[in-house]
Motif scaffolding. Structure first.
Motif: not given
Length: 85
Positions: A48-60
């Motif tokens: 959705i965001t195209g940003k892996i850092t955002t995805a990892l932050s939310i996932g954590t």
């Protein structure tokens, strides 16, 4: 401590219930399910965001909070007699 309070309030514990799970089983189930759920959340967020850092932050964040919630959800359901033999 929390489990002891629940056990005292219900006058029962997992050692005396034949169809009850031990808390460690709920912990292991929580961890394994959260791994699956967190991978799913990371992939969806990344798409959705195209940003892996955002995805990892939310996932954590999601990993920790939902694992705790799932553990207590399991322990509560373990005390409900509905659907047990």
């Amino acid at each position: 401590m929390i489990l002891e309070l629940i056990e005292k309030r219900n006058n029962t514990n997992y050692k005396t219930e034949a169809h009850s799970e031990k808390p460690i089983r709920s912990i292991i189930k929580s961890i394994s399910w959260r791994i699956v759920g967190t991978i799913d959340t990371i992939i969806i967020t990344w798409l959705i965001t195209g940003k892996i850092t955002t995805a990892l932050s939310i996932g954590t964040i999601e990993l920790v909070t939902k694992m705790i919630l799932y553990f207590f959800h399991e322990r509560i359901w373990n005390n409900i007699k509905w659907g047990k033999k």
